[in-house]
Design an enzyme around this catalytic site. Sequence first.
Site, mmCIF file in Angstrom:
data_model
loop_
_atom_site.group_PDB
_atom_site.id
_atom_site.type_symbol
_atom_site.label_atom_id
_atom_site.label_comp_id
_atom_site.label_asym_id
_atom_site.label_seq_id
_atom_site.Cartn_x
_atom_site.Cartn_y
_atom_site.Cartn_z
ATOM 1 N N ASP A 80 0.930 -1.055 -0.082
ATOM 2 C CA ASP A 80 -0.069 0.137 0.126
ATOM 3 C C ASP A 80 0.779 1.290 0.200
ATOM 4 O O ASP A 80 2.228 1.196 0.478
ATOM 5 C CB ASP A 80 -0.944 -0.222 1.308
ATOM 6 C CG ASP A 80 -0.193 -0.526 2.537
ATOM 7 O OD1 ASP A 80 0.965 -0.672 2.646
ATOM 8 O OD2 ASP A 80 -1.047 -1.082 3.338
ATOM 9 N N ASP A 149 -7.128 -3.250 14.461
ATOM 10 C CA ASP A 149 -8.195 -3.666 14.154
ATOM 11 C C ASP A 149 -8.727 -4.762 13.210
ATOM 12 O O ASP A 149 -9.630 -5.042 12.652
ATOM 13 C CB ASP A 149 -9.268 -2.245 13.359
ATOM 14 C CG ASP A 149 -8.572 -1.828 12.366
ATOM 15 O OD1 ASP A 149 -7.558 -2.460 11.885
ATOM 16 O OD2 ASP A 149 -9.129 -1.252 11.593
ATOM 17 N N HIS A 151 -7.024 -5.012 10.525
ATOM 18 C CA HIS A 151 -6.772 -4.960 8.802
ATOM 19 C C HIS A 151 -5.292 -5.401 8.648
ATOM 20 O O HIS A 151 -4.542 -5.739 9.262
ATOM 21 C CB HIS A 151 -6.901 -3.443 8.652
ATOM 22 C CG HIS A 151 -5.436 -2.644 8.994
ATOM 23 N ND1 HIS A 151 -5.748 -1.293 9.792
ATOM 24 C CD2 HIS A 151 -4.237 -2.879 8.910
ATOM 25 C CE1 HIS A 151 -4.547 -0.942 10.040
ATOM 26 N NE2 HIS A 151 -3.677 -1.997 9.670
ATOM 27 N N GLU A 156 -9.668 -2.249 5.528
ATOM 28 C CA GLU A 156 -10.297 -2.022 6.892
ATOM 29 C C GLU A 156 -11.569 -2.926 7.359
ATOM 30 O O GLU A 156 -11.902 -3.423 6.375
ATOM 31 C CB GLU A 156 -10.745 -0.540 6.957
ATOM 32 C CG GLU A 156 -9.478 0.492 7.211
ATOM 33 C CD GLU A 156 -8.616 0.432 8.322
ATOM 34 O OE1 GLU A 156 -8.507 -0.594 9.003
ATOM 35 O OE2 GLU A 156 -7.972 1.633 8.550
HETATM 36 C C1 F6R Z 1 1.701 -1.691 6.058
HETATM 37 C C2 F6R Z 1 0.156 -2.208 5.948
HETATM 38 C C3 F6R Z 1 -0.415 -2.444 7.340
HETATM 39 C C4 F6R Z 1 0.403 -2.573 8.510
HETATM 40 C C5 F6R Z 1 -0.399 -2.636 9.935
HETATM 41 C C6 F6R Z 1 0.352 -2.807 11.349
HETATM 42 O O1 F6R Z 1 1.991 -1.561 4.733
HETATM 43 O O2 F6R Z 1 -0.306 -2.637 4.988
HETATM 44 O O3 F6R Z 1 -1.430 -3.226 7.322
HETATM 45 O O4 F6R Z 1 1.031 -3.940 8.401
HETATM 46 O O5 F6R Z 1 -1.101 -1.283 10.083
HETATM 47 O O6 F6R Z 1 1.275 -1.683 11.362
HETATM 48 P P1 F6R Z 1 2.583 -1.798 12.369
HETATM 49 O O7 F6R Z 1 3.434 -2.878 12.062
HETATM 50 O O8 F6R Z 1 3.186 -0.496 12.229
HETATM 51 O O9 F6R Z 1 1.852 -2.039 13.594
#
Ligand code: F6R
Length: 269
Positions: A80, A149, A151, A156
């Site tokens: 992303d 959450d 995701h 989401e």
């Molecule tokens: C990042 C992504 C998100 C993260 C998630 C956890 O490319 O796609 O799904 O993996 O938000 O983020 P951290 O590792 O910072 O807790």
Amino acid sequence: MRIIVCESAEEVALRAAIESIEYLGEALSTQSSGKSENPEASCVLGLATGSTPLGLYREWIERYRAEEISFRNVTSFNLDEYCGIPPSDPQSYHSVMHENLFRHIDIDPAKAHIPVTDCDDLSQSGERYEAMIEEAGGIDLQILGIGSDGHIGFNEPGASFSSPTRVKTLTKRTREDNARFFPSIDHVPRTALTMGLGTIMSARAILLLATGKGKAKAIRDTVEGPITAMVPASILQFHPYATVILDAAAASELALIDYYVDAERNRQS
Ligand code: F6R
């Protein structure tokens, strides 16, 4: 799902490096030719940003420096990119990947792809990204983190299980979680261009990493809860080759933790 429970975040990074290098095998070999005729000797990696995979990236970099592995036969696709900030912004995922991985290894920059959001037509950009993944032969191994959450990517709660790469609105909770990387929550982008759950599920293998107590509930719901759009990562229960690597804190709410530890021990013996 294969569940690997580690003692610490450092051990998660180490296990993820071992599992990924073993799975990708020949493709990361320092011996194979840069212009390999053998398609077995190249691979397509799906990458994630956020803080969780940084330890894994450090492990890869260390092994690259020690000449144990090479990325010259790797094509990569990141999950992303934020909308509304330019690639040059230090918090863009273009910058984060460059700083934390790409500039330290021998991947061909032309083969390290990140969704393009500094353009007029984001939906066309998503379609193009899907086409590029297909042209590359599909993703062999997708690295994932998970949001508190549930995701994955920026899919989401409520995201369609068959979704392709498209723009998603970030939840308030995700923006609050990611505010730590920005001067304030007001600076956190509201939307992102993200691979869809359909894109992620098309990867041949998945490696989901999670560390810390803040991920414990999302992990419990993902691994042991019902498969529901309210917990997007729960769709991974349908994936034939999904491995989840956790530290003790992230695994702390799993009802069957003893079983997973036992199963892993039996696997290794
Ligand atoms: C990042 C992504 C998100 C993260 C998630 C956890 O490319 O796609 O799904 O993996 O938000 O983020 P951290 O590792 O910072 O807790």
